[in-house]
Write an enzyme that holds these catalytic residues in place. Structure first.
Site, PDB file in Angstrom:
ATOM      1  N   GLU A   1       0.843  -1.198   0.000  1.00  0.00           N
ATOM      2  CA  GLU A   1       0.000   0.000   0.000  1.00  0.00           C
ATOM      3  C   GLU A   1       0.874   1.242   0.000  1.00  0.00           C
ATOM      4  O   GLU A   1       1.790   1.355   0.804  1.00  0.00           O
ATOM      5  CB  GLU A   1      -0.914  -0.024   1.235  1.00  0.00           C
TER       6      GLU A   1
ATOM      7  N   ALA B   1     -20.911   3.967   2.701  1.00  0.00           N
ATOM      8  CA  ALA B   1     -20.762   2.944   3.743  1.00  0.00           C
ATOM      9  C   ALA B   1     -21.933   1.970   3.818  1.00  0.00           C
ATOM     10  O   ALA B   1     -22.176   1.363   4.851  1.00  0.00           O
ATOM     11  CB  ALA B   1     -20.508   3.590   5.112  1.00  0.00           C
TER      12      ALA B   1
ATOM     13  N   HIS C   1     -25.138  -2.793   0.363  1.00  0.00           N
ATOM     14  CA  HIS C   1     -26.300  -2.687  -0.525  1.00  0.00           C
ATOM     15  C   HIS C   1     -27.099  -3.986  -0.583  1.00  0.00           C
ATOM     16  O   HIS C   1     -26.606  -5.049  -0.220  1.00  0.00           O
ATOM     17  CB  HIS C   1     -25.835  -2.321  -1.942  1.00  0.00           C
TER      18      HIS C   1
ATOM     19  N   LYS D   1     -28.241   6.292  -8.541  1.00  0.00           N
ATOM     20  CA  LYS D   1     -29.015   5.727  -7.439  1.00  0.00           C
ATOM     21  C   LYS D   1     -29.623   6.844  -6.603  1.00  0.00           C
ATOM     22  O   LYS D   1     -30.459   6.596  -5.750  1.00  0.00           O
ATOM     23  CB  LYS D   1     -28.106   4.871  -6.552  1.00  0.00           C
TER      24      LYS D   1
ATOM     25  N   ARG E   1     -15.396   7.609  -7.031  1.00  0.00           N
ATOM     26  CA  ARG E   1     -15.675   6.235  -7.452  1.00  0.00           C
ATOM     27  C   ARG E   1     -14.766   5.898  -8.634  1.00  0.00           C
ATOM     28  O   ARG E   1     -14.632   6.708  -9.550  1.00  0.00           O
ATOM     29  CB  ARG E   1     -17.120   6.109  -7.907  1.00  0.00           C
TER      30      ARG E   1
ATOM     31  N   SER F   1     -18.974   1.384  -6.993  1.00  0.00           N
ATOM     32  CA  SER F   1     -20.079   0.946  -6.152  1.00  0.00           C
ATOM     33  C   SER F   1     -20.773  -0.215  -6.853  1.00  0.00           C
ATOM     34  O   SER F   1     -20.916  -0.176  -8.074  1.00  0.00           O
ATOM     35  CB  SER F   1     -21.042   2.112  -5.949  1.00  0.00           C
TER      36      SER F   1
ATOM     37  N   CYS G   1     -15.811  15.028  22.806  1.00  0.00           N
ATOM     38  CA  CYS G   1     -17.080  14.875  22.074  1.00  0.00           C
ATOM     39  C   CYS G   1     -17.508  13.409  22.017  1.00  0.00           C
ATOM     40  O   CYS G   1     -18.675  13.090  22.133  1.00  0.00           O
ATOM     41  CB  CYS G   1     -16.968  15.421  20.661  1.00  0.00           C
TER      42      CYS G   1
ATOM     43  N   CYS H   1      -9.019  17.974  21.194  1.00  0.00           N
ATOM     44  CA  CYS H   1      -8.239  16.763  21.443  1.00  0.00           C
ATOM     45  C   CYS H   1      -7.058  16.569  20.503  1.00  0.00           C
ATOM     46  O   CYS H   1      -6.171  15.798  20.812  1.00  0.00           O
ATOM     47  CB  CYS H   1      -9.136  15.530  21.409  1.00  0.00           C
TER      48      CYS H   1
HETATM   49  C1  LIG Z   1     -18.918   8.394  -3.308  1.00  0.00           C
HETATM   50  C2  LIG Z   1     -18.864   6.911  -3.195  1.00  0.00           C
HETATM   51  C3  LIG Z   1     -19.907   6.204  -2.597  1.00  0.00           C
HETATM   52  C4  LIG Z   1     -19.852   4.826  -2.502  1.00  0.00           C
HETATM   53  N1  LIG Z   1     -20.829   4.175  -1.804  1.00  0.00           N
HETATM   54  C5  LIG Z   1     -20.750   2.820  -1.659  1.00  0.00           C
HETATM   55  C6  LIG Z   1     -21.687   2.138  -0.870  1.00  0.00           C
HETATM   56  O1  LIG Z   1     -22.527   2.744  -0.196  1.00  0.00           O
HETATM   57  N2  LIG Z   1     -21.645   0.778  -0.833  1.00  0.00           N
HETATM   58  C7  LIG Z   1     -20.711   0.084  -1.544  1.00  0.00           C
HETATM   59  O2  LIG Z   1     -20.760  -1.118  -1.522  1.00  0.00           O
HETATM   60  N3  LIG Z   1     -19.761   0.721  -2.248  1.00  0.00           N
HETATM   61  C8  LIG Z   1     -19.759   2.087  -2.313  1.00  0.00           C
HETATM   62  N4  LIG Z   1     -18.789   2.742  -3.000  1.00  0.00           N
HETATM   63  C9  LIG Z   1     -17.761   1.961  -3.666  1.00  0.00           C
HETATM   64  C10 LIG Z   1     -16.656   1.500  -2.727  1.00  0.00           C
HETATM   65  O3  LIG Z   1     -16.254   2.552  -1.897  1.00  0.00           O
HETATM   66  C11 LIG Z   1     -15.496   1.035  -3.570  1.00  0.00           C
HETATM   67  O4  LIG Z   1     -15.947   0.104  -4.489  1.00  0.00           O
HETATM   68  C12 LIG Z   1     -14.410   0.384  -2.739  1.00  0.00           C
HETATM   69  O5  LIG Z   1     -14.052   1.181  -1.628  1.00  0.00           O
HETATM   70  C13 LIG Z   1     -13.193   0.133  -3.583  1.00  0.00           C
HETATM   71  O6  LIG Z   1     -12.200  -0.443  -2.790  1.00  0.00           O
HETATM   72  P1  LIG Z   1     -10.816  -0.856  -3.393  1.00  0.00           P
HETATM   73  O7  LIG Z   1     -10.131  -1.598  -2.335  1.00  0.00           O
HETATM   74  O8  LIG Z   1     -11.044  -1.532  -4.677  1.00  0.00           O
HETATM   75  O9  LIG Z   1     -10.100   0.514  -3.705  1.00  0.00           O
HETATM   76  P2  LIG Z   1      -9.307   1.481  -2.734  1.00  0.00           P
HETATM   77  O10 LIG Z   1      -9.978   1.597  -1.432  1.00  0.00           O
HETATM   78  O11 LIG Z   1      -9.033   2.727  -3.482  1.00  0.00           O
HETATM   79  O12 LIG Z   1      -7.968   0.705  -2.496  1.00  0.00           O
HETATM   80  C14 LIG Z   1      -6.922   0.736  -3.425  1.00  0.00           C
HETATM   81  C15 LIG Z   1      -5.655   1.042  -2.708  1.00  0.00           C
HETATM   82  O13 LIG Z   1      -4.582   0.941  -3.609  1.00  0.00           O
HETATM   83  C16 LIG Z   1      -3.597   1.843  -3.266  1.00  0.00           C
HETATM   84  N5  LIG Z   1      -2.736   2.069  -4.411  1.00  0.00           N
HETATM   85  C17 LIG Z   1      -3.045   2.667  -5.572  1.00  0.00           C
HETATM   86  N6  LIG Z   1      -1.988   2.706  -6.385  1.00  0.00           N
HETATM   87  C18 LIG Z   1      -0.985   2.099  -5.731  1.00  0.00           C
HETATM   88  C19 LIG Z   1       0.373   1.819  -6.062  1.00  0.00           C
HETATM   89  N7  LIG Z   1       0.903   2.199  -7.214  1.00  0.00           N
HETATM   90  N8  LIG Z   1       1.135   1.202  -5.135  1.00  0.00           N
HETATM   91  C20 LIG Z   1       0.625   0.823  -3.928  1.00  0.00           C
HETATM   92  N9  LIG Z   1      -0.645   1.059  -3.595  1.00  0.00           N
HETATM   93  C21 LIG Z   1      -1.449   1.688  -4.479  1.00  0.00           C
HETATM   94  C22 LIG Z   1      -4.399   3.044  -2.865  1.00  0.00           C
HETATM   95  O14 LIG Z   1      -3.656   3.930  -2.057  1.00  0.00           O
HETATM   96  C23 LIG Z   1      -5.591   2.444  -2.161  1.00  0.00           C
HETATM   97  O15 LIG Z   1      -5.438   2.407  -0.758  1.00  0.00           O
HETATM   98  C24 LIG Z   1     -18.790   4.130  -3.065  1.00  0.00           C
HETATM   99  C25 LIG Z   1     -17.737   4.834  -3.636  1.00  0.00           C
HETATM  100  C26 LIG Z   1     -17.747   6.213  -3.652  1.00  0.00           C
HETATM  101  C27 LIG Z   1     -16.575   6.937  -4.138  1.00  0.00           C
END
Ligand SMILES: Cc1cc2nc3c(=O)[nH]c(=O)nc-3n(C[C@H](O)[C@H](O)[C@H](O)COP(=O)(O)OP(=O)(O)OC[C@H]3O[C@@H](n4cnc5c(N)ncnc54)[C@H](O)[C@@H]3O)c2cc1C
Ligand SMILES: Cc1cc2nc3c(=O)[nH]c(=O)nc-3n(C[C@H](O)[C@H](O)[C@H](O)COP(=O)(O)OP(=O)(O)OC[C@H]3O[C@@H](n4cnc5c(N)ncnc54)[C@H](O)[C@@H]3O)c2cc1C
Lengths: 421, 496
Positions: B33, B48, B51, B253, B317, B344, B410, B454
Site C-alpha cells: 500500500e 458505507a 447494498h 441511485k 468512485r 459501487s 465529544c 483533542c
Molecule cells: C462516493 C462513493 C460512494 C460509494 N458508496 C458505496 C456504498 O454505499 N456501498 C458500496 O458497496 N460501495 C460504495 N462505494 C464503492 C466503494 O467505496 C469502492 O468500491 C471500494 O471502496 C473500492 O475499494 P478498493 O479496495 O477496490 O479501492 P481502494 O480503497 O481505493 O484501495 C486501493 C488502494 O490501492 C492503493 N494504491 C493505488 N496505487 C498504488 C500503487 N501504485 N502502489 C501501492 N498502492 C497503491 C491506494 O492507495 C488504495 O489504498 C462508493 C464509492 C464512492 C466513491
C-alpha cells in the site's frame, strides 16, 4: 434512574464542573460560604483556557490589575486551594443526572477510576467550544494546517509547537487579533485577517495590532475555500455585499500554509440539554434567573457556558454569583419561586442574560448588540434606567448594573434596548 | 514451496483478498500500500452501505449483480467474526410519483433474479410507520430489509489486523512503480522500497488499477473518477432509522439520507465525472454540496440549519470502461490478476470478490490451495471507552489508568483507547504517526468540535509513542505535518 452500587460514591454539597475561571471562582466562593465543594476538570491542569492565553489583558476589574491569563488563573487557583476546596484534574464529567430537586448525581472518570458524586447542587462552568471550518461553510481540501484559534494557541503555548509560517486568519475579534500578533511575534508572516462584517470585531487597542505588524485586514470578505495537497497551500477569499452575499467575480487567492479560524465560540451545554435544561437560542447557553440557576432547580451555570464573555473578570463574577445561588438553594431547600420579572430584548439587543430577575438583589445584566453604534443609551423603559455609552459593538459585551429597587419598578417584564442618545 | 502473492492496494478489496488468502498454508501473502495506513483510498469516503443487490442489471453488469448479493450475505458473517461496527437497518427506495412504482417493480424483479431475499413494495401507511419523518410526498416504497451499514475504514483495519494475525505481511508507504514480467509471467513488483518478488500479482489498486495494469502491459480499460460529496451533521439531529433512497433514475441511485453508524445524519452523494488525471481531486465544492442539499431535501424535508454541519467530504468512485467490475486472471500475463474498476457496490461486494479471487487462483492459475490447520477467523475490536460500562472501565483502569482519562471529549475517547490504537497501528506496520490513523481507529476528532480540543493531545501521544517531535506528527502522512518546528524555529532561522 438505575442506582449504581458498583461504582464508588462520593458526596458533597456542590460539585463544580469545570476548572476555568468561572469554576474556580465559584468553588472558592462556595467554600467561603461554608459549603463542602468538589471541583472537577478534565485537563491535567487548572485554569481552563487561561494557561494558553499568555498575553496581558486579564483582571483589570476583578483584581484591579492587568495580568496575563496564566497569572489570573494562578491567583484564582491559589485562593481556591488555600480555602481548602477539593479538586480533581484529569477528571471528566461524563453525565449529569437529576435524581430529585435536592439530589444530583455527577458521574466522572479519571485515571483513578469512574466515580459517582451525589450533591445537592451543581455549578456548571464547562466553558465553550470554537466554531470550526466546516460550520462556517469552507469547502475544498481537508488538509493539515487548518486550526481553530484556540487549537493553534494550545499548540503554541502549551505544547510549544509552531503550526505554520504563512498565516491567514478568519475573524477579527480579539482572539483572532491576538493570535495574529502571536504568530507575528514568532516570526510567521500573517498574510491577512479576513472579516465577514464591514467592521472589525475586536477592541480598538487590539485592532491596532494589525497596523503595528503591517497585517492587511479584509473587511466584508469571506474565506470560502482551501486548497492544498497534504498541507494548506492557498486560500480563496471573496467579497460580500451588505446582505453578506458573495459578490460575483470578486474572488482572489492568498498563498498560505495555515488557516486559523477564529469565528466565535459556542457554549458547551450538551450535558445540560440532555437533562432538559432550557436553552436560550440567542446566547446558546441556558435560560437563567438572577442566581444563575437554570430551568432545572439546583443546577447553576457561569462563565462561557452561560454566555460568551470577552472579559474573564465577568466570568469570575458570574462564578461567585452562582456560588451564592447554590448556597441559598442548599440552605433553603430550593430557590424560592417568586414573581420573576422577565427580561426582553429591545432595539439592537442581540442577547441578554440573566433572563428572570427577582427584584430582591442588585445585579448585572450582560448584553450584546446586533450592530455597532456610536453615542448610545442603554435604556430600560419600565425602570427608567438609562446608561450612556460612547460606542457599542457586537463583539463587546455590555454590562449594566441594575439595583433591586429599579427592577421592582418593572411589573412582569422589562425591556432592554440600545438606542441613539 | 510457497506461492508468493503480492496484493497491490490495501483498500476494502485488497484487505478482503488478503484475509481470504491468509487461510492457505501454501501461500505467502504480501499486501502493498502506498499510503501510510490502510483504507485511505476509495474505501475511505463513501456512503458505507451494504447494498441490497437489487439495482445492478445482471445482463449488463453480471459481476456487480452476482457479487453484491453474495457480498451482502458474507458481511452478515464477517462483521461478527471481525467485530466491525455495523447496523442492519434496511433500506427504503421511496416513490413520490405514481410512475415511480414502475421502476420499483423493475427493481423488485431484478432483485428476485439476483437472489435478494425479503424485498417487497409497501404502501404509504407502512412507509410512514417505518419512517415517520419522511417527506409527505412519499406514496410508497420498496422495502429491502437486508441493507445495512458498516464502518468502511474500521472494516479495512479489521481485515488487515486479522490477515496479519494469520501471517500476511504488509508493506505500507510502498508504492508500486512497475511490474516485472518475464516470458509472459509475472515475477514481482518494483516499488519505491525495492523489489518484491511474487508469483501472483493481484491488482486491487482502486482508482489507479488502470495504471498498474498498464505496467503489466494490459491496457484494455481505463478508470476515471466520479466524485460524490457529502454533508455530515452534528449528533442529536433527527435522521431516519432506515437508509432512504429516492427512486433511481437511469444515471444515478440518487442522494441517500441516512443516519450513519455513529448516529450522525448524513446526506449524499451526488455524481460528477472528472477527467482521468484528477484521481486525487477530493475537494468539496459549493455547487456539489448544494446539489446534495437539494436532493436530500426532497426525501428529508427537515434538514438542520447549515451551521449544524460537522463535516463535508468527497469520495471518488473508480469508474471503469464498460461499467462492470473487472475481476480476472489476464491470459497474456501469467499470474497477473485484475481486481479493477471496483466502483459501487464495491464495499458490499468485497468479501465475495475475495472468494472469487481465491477461486481464480485455483481454477485459472492452477495453484491447489491447502487450508491451514489453524486459521484464526476472529479479531477483537479495539477498546472503546464509550462502549464500556463504568464498572468495566474501573476494571480496565486497574491495569492501565490511561483508560480512565478522556482525550476526545465529544466522543468520550480515552487515552487508553488512543494508546491501544497506536499499538495496533504499529502492529500492522504503520510507520508515520498520523492523527487520521488514530481517528479512524478510535473516533477521536470526529465529534462536534472536530478535534480542536483533542488533536493537540493526540499529537502529544503520537509524538511520544513514535519517538518524534510533536510538530513532526502528521495529519495524514508525510507532507501533512502539523507544525513547522518548535515555537522559536522561525526566530532562530531554522526555516527558510
Ligand atoms: C462516493 C462513493 C460512494 C460509494 N458508496 C458505496 C456504498 O454505499 N456501498 C458500496 O458497496 N460501495 C460504495 N462505494 C464503492 C466503494 O467505496 C469502492 O468500491 C471500494 O471502496 C473500492 O475499494 P478498493 O479496495 O477496490 O479501492 P481502494 O480503497 O481505493 O484501495 C486501493 C488502494 O490501492 C492503493 N494504491 C493505488 N496505487 C498504488 C500503487 N501504485 N502502489 C501501492 N498502492 C497503491 C491506494 O492507495 C488504495 O489504498 C462508493 C464509492 C464512492 C466513491
Ligand atoms: C485566545 C483568547 C484570548 C482571550 N483574551 C482575553 C483577554 O485578553 N482578557 C480577558 O479578560 N479574557 C480573554 N479571553 C476570554 C477568557 O479567557 C474566557 O472568557 C474565560 O476563560 C472563560 O472561562 P470559563 O471558566 O467559562 O471557561 P474555560 O476557561 O473554557 O474553562 C472551562 C473548563 O471546563 C472544563 N470542562 C469542560 N467540560 C468538562 C467536563 N465534562 N468535565 C470536566 N471538565 C470539563 C474544560 O476543560 C475547561 O478547563 C480570551 C479567550 C481566548 C480563547
Amino acid at each position: 434512574m438505575e442506582p449504581m452500587p458498583q461504582i464508588p460514591m462520593l458526596s458533597y454539597d456542590v460539585v463544580v464542573i469545570g476548572g476555568g475561571p468561572a469554576g474556580m471562582a465559584a468553588a472558592a466562593k462556595a467554600k467561603e460560604l461554608g459549603l463542602n465543594v468538589l471541583l472537577l476538570d478534565e485537563n491535567d491542569y487548572l485554569g481552563g483556557i487561561l494557561p494558553q492565553c499568555i498575553h496581558p489583558g486579564f483582571g483589570i476589574h476583578y483584581f484591579k490589575e492587568e495580568l496575563t491569563g496564566p497569572e489570573f488563573a494562578a491567583r484564582l487557583a491559589k485562593r481556591m486551594i488555600e480555602n481548602g476546596v477539593e479538586y480533581r484534574t484529569s477528571a471528566r464529567v461524563l453525565e449529569i443526572r437529576n435524581y430529585s430537586d435536592l439530589e444530583k448525581v455527577v458521574i466522572f472518570t479519571s485515571p483513578s477510576g469512574v466515580y459517582q458524586v451525589w450533591a445537592k447542587a451543581i455549578i456548571y462552568a464547562a466553558g465553550a467550544r470554537e466554531r470550526h471550518a466546516f460550520e462556517i461553510g469552507i469547502v475544498g481540501d481537508r488538509v493539515a494546517g487548518i486550526y481553530t484559534a484556540g487549537e493553534a494557541q494550545t499548540l503554541m503555548d502549551i505544547y510549544g509547537v509552531l503550526p505554520g509560517k504563512e498565516i491567514v486568519i478568519v475573524g477579527s475579534g480579539d482572539v483572532g487579533l491576538i493570535m495574529a500578533r502571536r504568530f507575528a511575534l514568532e516570526g510567521a508572516k500573517v498574510k491577512a485577517v479576513v472579516e465577514l462584517m464591514p467592521y472589525p470585531g475586536g477592541l480598538a487597542r487590539n485592532v491596532m495590532i494589525l497596523r503595528d505588524f503591517n497585517i492587511p485586514l479584509y473587511l466584508g470578505h469571506r474565506v470560502v475555500e482551501v486548497r492544498g495537497k497534504g498541507r494548506v497551500q492557498r486560500v480563496k477569499i471573496v467579497k460580500v455585499d451588505e446582505n453578506l452575499n458573495e459578490v460575483p467575480g470578486s474572488e482572489f487567492w492568498i498563498e498560505a500554509d495555515t488557516l486559523v479560524i477564529s469565528a466565535g465560540l459556542i457554549p458547551s451545554v450538551k450535558k445540560l440539554k440532555k437533562i432538559g435544561v432550557e436553552i436560550d437560542p440567542s446566547t446558546g447557553g441556558p435560560v437563567v434567573n438572577d442566581r444563575l440557576e437554570t430551568s432545572v432547580p439546583g443546577i447553576f451555570v457561569a462563565g462561557n457556558s452561560l454566555l460568551i464573555n470577552d472579559l474573564v473578570d465577568y466570568v469570575a463574577e458570574q462564578g461567585e454569583l452562582a456560588a451564592e445561588g447554590a448556597k441559598e438553594f442548599i440552605e433553603k431547600g430550593g430557590i424560592e419561586s417568586r414573581k420573576w420579572v422577565k427580561v426582553e430584548k429591545g432595539a439592537n439587543v442581540r442577547l441578554v442574560a440573566p433572563h428572570y430577575l427577582s427584584g430582591d438583589r442588585d445585579l448585572y445584566l450582560y448584553l450584546r448588540v446586533s450592530r455597532p453604534m456610536e453615542n448610545v443609551e442603554v435604556r430600560i423603559p419600565e425602570t427608567g434606567k438609562k446608561v450612556r455609552l460612547p460606542v457599542v459593538k457586537p463583539a463587546e459585551m455590555v454590562r449594566v448594573k441594575l439595583r433591586a429597587e429599579e427592577i421592582r419598578k418593572a411589573q412582569e417584564r422589562l425591556t432592554v434596548e440600545v438606542v441613539g442618545a | 514451496m510457497k506461492t508468493k502473492v503480492a496484493i497491490i492496494g490495501a483498500g476494502i478489496s485488497g484487505a478482503s483478498i488478503a484475509r481470504v488468502l491468509s487461510k492457505y498454508e501454501n501461500l505467502e501473502v504480501h499486501l502493498i500500500e502506498k499510503a501510510p495506513d490502510v483504507g485511505w483510498g476509495v474505501s475511505k469516503a463513501n456512503t458505507a452501505l451494504i447494498h441490497g443487490g437489487y439495482d445492478d442489471d445482471p445482463d449488463k453488469y453480471p459481476n456487480r449483480a452476482r457479487l453484491c448479493i453474495m457480498g451482502n450475505r458474507l458481511w452478515h458473517r464477517w462483521v461478527k467474526e471481525l467485530e466491525i461496527p455495523h447496523v442492519w437497518n434496511g433500506a427504503l427506495i421511496v416513490a413520490t410519483e405514481e410512475e415511480d412504482f414502475d421502476e420499483l417493480e423493475r427493481l423488485l424483479e431484478r432483485g428476485r433474479r439476483n437472489g435478494v431475499p425479503e424485498m417487497r413494495i409497501i404502501d404509504r401507511d407502512e412507509v410512514f410507520h417505518l419512517e415517520p419523518g419522511l417527506t409527505r410526498d412519499a406514496i410508497g416504497a420498496l422495502w429491502v430489509p437486508i441493507v445495512g451499514q458498516i464502518g468502511p475504514i474500521p472494516a479495512v483495519i479489521a481485515l488487515v489486523e486479522n490477515a496479519v494475525a494469520n501471517g500476511v505481511k504488509t508493506h505500507l508507504e510502498t508504492e508500486v512503480t512497475g511490474i516485472k514480467v518475464e516470458n509472459g509471467e509475472v515475477k514481482g513488483v518494483e516499488t519505491n522500497n525495492g523489489f518484491i518478488e511474487a508469483d501472483i500479482v493481484i491488482n486491487a489498486a482502486g482508482l489507479y488499477a488502470d495504471e498498474i495494469a498498464r505496467m503489466a502491459g494490459i491496457d484494455y480499460f481505463e478508470i476515471h473518477p466520479r466524485k460524490g460529496e457529502y454533508w455530515l451533521f452534528d449528533e442529536g439531529i433527527p435522521g431516519p432509522r432506515r437508509v432512504l433512497f429516492p427512486t433511481p433514475t437511469p444515471i444515478s441511485k440518487g442522494i441517500v439520507v441516512t443516519t450513519e453508524i455513529s448516529g450522525h445524519l448524513m446526506i449524499g452523494p451526488n455524481a460528477q465525472d472528472l477527467p482521468p488525471e484528477e484521481k486525487d481531486n477530493l475537494a468539496t465544492t459549493e455547487e456539489g454540496l448544494e446539489q446534495v442539499w437539494e436532493g436530500a431535501k426532497k426525501l428529508w424535508p427537515q434538514l438542520p440549519p447549515r451551521s449544524r454541519v460537522i463535516r463535508t467530504f468527497a469520495g471518488l468512485r473508480p469508474e471503469p470502461t464498460g461499467g462492470d467490475f473487472i475481476i480476472k486472471a489476464e491470459e497474456e500475463v501469467q499470474g497477473f490478476i485484475n481486481v479493477a474498476g471496483i466502483r459501487s457496490p464495491g464495499l458490499t461486494s468485497a468479501p465475495a470478490i475475495a472468494y472469487e479471487v481465491a477461486g481464480i487462483i485455483e481454477r485459472d492459475l492452477g495453484v491447489k490451495l491447502v487450508e491451514k490447520e489453524r486459521w484464526n477467523p476472529y479479531r477483537r475490536e479495539i477498546t472503546h471507552f464509550f462502549m464500556l460500562k463504568p464498572e468495566q472501565v474501573n476494571e480496565m483502569i486497574k491495569r492501565n489508568p490511561a483508560y480512565g482519562k478522556i482525550v476526545c471529549r465529544c466522543n468520550n475517547v480515552s487515552e487508553g483507547d488512543v494508546l491501544e490504537a497506536i499499538e495496533r497501528m504499529k502492529a500492522i506496520g504503520v510507520k508515520t504517526p498520523s492523527v487520521d490513523s488514530v481517528k479512524f481507529r478510535t473516533k477521536a476528532t470526529t465529534g462536534t468540535c472536530q478535534g480542536s480540543f483533542c488533536r493537540p493531545r493526540i499529537i502529544q501521544l503520537l509524538a511520544k509513542e513514535y519517538g518524534v517531535e510533536p510538530w513532526e506528527v502528521t495529519l495524514k502522512g508525510r507532507g501533512s505535518e502539523i507544525g513547522v518546528g518548535d515555537v522559536k524555529a522561525l526566530l532562530r532561522g531554522d526555516e527558510a
